[in-house]
Design an enzyme around this catalytic site. Structure first.
Site, PDB file in Angstrom:
ATOM      1  CD  GLU A  46      -3.043  -1.534   0.338  1.00 27.12           C
ATOM      2  OE1 GLU A  46      -3.106  -0.146  -0.019  1.00 27.12           O
ATOM      3  OE2 GLU A  46      -3.169  -2.575  -0.273  1.00 27.12           O
ATOM      4  CB  CYS A 465       8.434 -12.631 -48.445  1.00 27.14           C
ATOM      5  SG  CYS A 465       9.134 -11.473 -48.203  1.00 27.14           S
TER       6      CYS A 465
END
Ligand code: 3NM
Ligand code: IFP
Ligand code: MG
Length: 539
Positions: A46, A465
Site C-alpha cells: 500500500e 517471404c
C-alpha cells in the site's frame, strides 16, 4: 507461526492494492476470495497509506492469511513487518539494502527482492543463500498498476536472461516469480517460455495485482489463474504439437489436408511480397487475403482454417500488428512470423522484439542473419553474414535455429542453401520451477532440407517471404489431428524442390517467378513428396 522457507509455495502470489477495489469489495474480501481459490502467498503493498492505517490493514490481512496457513509478506515497510511479526518483507532496488533488512528480520523470515537484470542477480548471488530468498522478475509486460515505472517491460526474453544469471551465478536456492501485466492471455506463454538455457529452471510462480484486486469476481478470477498454473499444457494452436519426425508419407497427408481444407491465409506483409504471396497461396490450393484492417482481424481469425502470416516488412502500424497477433492467439489459430531484417536497424530490432514479446508464434522463419541475430549468435559473425547459408557452418545454423525454437517455444525455420527446421514446442508441455527437466536447445528435433545451390532464388523479389506464405498455408490447412512439425517441414521441402525445378526450367529471373508458381502448383497438386528432388535429413 514460522514458515519453513523451503516450504513456501510461490505459484500464485497476490500483491494487494486497495486503490483499485471494485464497488462492494474490500481489501480483505478480495484477499479472502483469492486465498479460498488458490492464492499461495500474499504481499500487502500500500504505497499511499498512512502508517496507522497500514498497520491496521496488515493485521486484518494477517488474520486471514493465518486462517489459510499462507505466509504474509509486507512490501517495503520493514518496521511494520517487525511490529506485526509478519512472515517476510519484499523490497525493491531503491528500498532499504537487503543486508540491512536481513539483519533486522533475522534468518528465518522470508526476504524478497525486485530484480530486473542479470547484474542484480550477480549481487544477490555474492550475498549468498542467507540473504535473498526469492526475486520478483519484472516488469514483464506494460502495467498501469506500478506508478512511475522505472523499468521498461522486459518481456519473457528478459526473464530468461535473469533465470540464466541465477544458473550462471549458482544462486540455486533463490526462487522466482514473474510480475507485471500478467493476465490469463499471457500466463501460460510466460511459464512456457521463461526457462533457463540449461533447461533446469523456470519461474516458480507468477505474481499479480490487478487481475485479482480489480476483479469484480475475485473467486472466479483466481480459479481461472489457478487452472492455468496447474494446466501443464499450452495448446496455442488447434492441431497436434508432438515431436514425431516428419516423413514424406506424413507430408503427403498434410498436403491432402491443405487441399481439402483450403485455408484462408491472411497476409500482413510488405508491398513487394503482396502480389507474389497471393499467387503462391492460390497455387497451393489456399485462399489469400491481403488485409491490414485492424477492425476485421477478429472476424478473419474466426474463419475456419484461418492462418496469419505476419511479415514485419509491412508498414502497418504496430497497433494493427498487435491486434492481429491477439486475434489469432485468442482463437488458437496459427501465426507465421517473418522478422524481416530483424536487427538490421534499431527501428526494426525494437519493432520485432516488441512483437516477439507480445504473442505466441507457431513458426518463426528467417534467413541466416535474422536467425543468428535472434539467437544472439551474430555478434562474432556480424561481418560478411550474407542471407545465404552456403558458406556458413551448418552446425552454427542448426544451433541458432534450435535456440530460437527453444526460447520462443516455436517451430523455427532458418532458410538458405541448407534449410533448418527445429521444433521447440515440447508438445505444449510446461512446468513451474523445473523448466524442461534439463532438455536444452541442442536436444530439439531438427531437420535439414537441401537441394544444392539455387542462386537464382536470390535474384527474385519475395522468394523468402513466399516461403512464409507456403508455411502459413500448410499450418493453416491442418486438421486438429494434423501435426505442426510435419506441416512446416513439408512446406520447406516443397518450396525447396519447386525452387530447384523452376531453376531448371526458367530462362532468367523473370521467367523464374512464373516457373516457381507453376512448380509449386504442380508438385502440390501431384502430391508425391517421395519424388521431390530436395533431401530431408534429421540433424
Ligand atoms: C508491484 C509491481 N512490481 C512490478 C515490478 O516490475 O517490479 S510491476 C508491479 C505491478 C504489477 O501489477 P499488475 O499485476 O496489475 O500488472
Ligand atoms: C515491486 C515488486 C516486484 N515484485 C514483487 C513480487 F512479485 F512479489 F516479488 N513484489 C513487488 N512489490
Ligand atoms: Mg518497492
Amino acid at each position: 507461526m514460522v514458515f519453513a522457507k523451503n516450504d513456501v509455495d510461490y505459484s500464485l502470489y497476490l500483491v494487494t492494492d486497495s486503490t483499485m477495489l471494485p464497488p462492494g469489495t474490500t481489501l480483505c474480501s478480495q484477499v479472502e476470495a483469492g486465498l479460498k481459490n488458490g492464492v499461495t502467498l500474499v504481499q500487502i503493498r500500500e504505497k499511499d497509506t498512512e502508517t496507522r492505517d497500514f498497520v491496521e490493514e496488515a493485521l486484518e490481512v494477517q488474520k486471514i492469511c493465518k486462517k489459510y496457513k499462507v505466509p504474509l509478506i509486507i512490501n517495503d515497510r520493514v518496521d511494520v513487518a517487525m511490529a506485526i511479526d509478519a512472515d517476510g518483507v519484499h523490497v525493491g532496488q531503491s528500498d532499504m539494502p537487503i543486508p540491512m533488512v536481513r539483519k533486522l528480520l533475522g534468518p528465518s523470515k522470508i526476504l524478497g527482492w525486485s530484480v530486473g537484470k542479470p547484474s542484480e542477480v550477480e549481487t544477490l548471488a555474492k550475498w549468498g543463500p542467507d540473504m535473498v530468498d526469492y526475486i520478483g522478475v519484472g516488469t514483464l509486460f506494460p502495467t498501469l498498476t506500478k506508478k512511475n515505472p522505472k523499468k521498461s517491460p522486459m518481456g519473457p526474453q528478459g526473464a530468461i536472461a535473469v533465470l540464466d544469471a541465477l544458473e550462471e551465478f549458482k544462486a540455486i536456492w533463490c526462487r522466482t516469480v514473474g510480475i507485471g501485466g500478467l493476465h490469463p492471455d499471457n500466463i501460460q506463454r510466460v511459464i512456457c517460455q521463461c526457462v533457463s538455457s540449461n533447461g533446469k529452471r523456470s519461474l516458480d510462480g507468477i505474481s499479480l495485482v490487478s487481475d485479482i484486486m480489480a476483479a469484480p469476481d475475485a473467486c472466479a478470477a483466481t480459479k481461472r489463474l489457478r487452472g492455468l498454473l496447474d494446466g501443464s499444457k499450452y495448446q496455442f494452436v488447434d492441431c497436434k504439437l508432438n515431436e514425431t519426425f516428419p516423413t514424406t508419407a506424413s507430408i503427403q497427408s498434410v498436403i491432402s489436408q491443405v487441399s481439402s481444407n483450403r485455408p484462408l491465409v491472411q497476409h500482413i506483409t510488405n508491398k513487394v511480397h503482396q502480389n507474389f504471396g497471393a499467387n503462391v497461396t492460390l497455387a497451393l490450393g489456399s485462399s489469400p487475403i491481403m488485409s491490414e484492417i485492424e477492425s476485421e482481424v477478429s472476424e478473419l481469425a474466426r474463419i475456419p482454417n484461418a492462418s496469419l502470416l505476419l511479415n514485419t516488412g509491412s508498414v502497418a502500424p504496430i497497433e494493427t500488428l498487435k491486434a492481429a497477433i491477439n486475434a489469432y492467439n485468442e482463437v488458437n489459430r496459427p501465426i507465421t512470423f517473418d522478422p524481416v531484417g530483424y536487427s538490421a536497424t534499431e527501428t526494426r530490432l525494437c519493432l520485432n522484439n516488441t512483437l516477439l514479446t507480445y504473442g505466441q508464434f507457431t513458426c518463426i522463419k528467417g534467413n541466416c542473419s535474422e536467425i543468428l541475430s535472434l539467437a544472439k549468435l551474430n555478434k562474432d559473425r556480424m561481418k560478411g553474414v550474407d542471407a545465404n547459408s552456403g558458406n556458413m557452418d551448418i552446425n552454427l545454423l542448426v544451433r541458432a535455429t534450435q535456440i530460437v525454437a527453444f526460447q520462443y517455444r516455436t517451430i523455427a525455420v532458418c532458410t538458405g542453401e541448407f534449410d533448418c527446421v527445429a521444433n521447440g514446442i515440447f508438445d505444449g508441455k510446461y512446468k513451474l520451477s523445473s523448466g524442461t527437466a534439463g532438455i536444452t536447445a541442442e536436444d530439439l528435433p531438427c531437420m535439414i532440407i537441401e537441394d544444392g545451390p539455387i542462386p537464382i532464388m536470390g535474384d527474385i523479389t519475395a522468394s523468402g517471404c513466399s516461403l512464409g506464405s507456403t508455411i502459413a498455408c500448410f499450418i493453416g490447412g491442418l486438421n486438429s489431428t494434423g501435426n505442426l512439425f510435419d506441416a512446416v517441414v513439408g512446406a520447406v521441402l516443397l518450396y525447396k524442390s519447386a525452387g530447384k525445378l523452376a531453376s531448371t526450367r526458367c530462362q532468367g529471373s523473370g521467367s523464374f517467378h512464373v516457373q516457381l508458381i507453376d512448380a509449386l502448383y504442380q508438385l502440390f497438386h501431384e502430391n508425391k513428396p517421395e519424388s521431390w528432388s530436395a533431401s530431408l535429413k534429421k540433424f
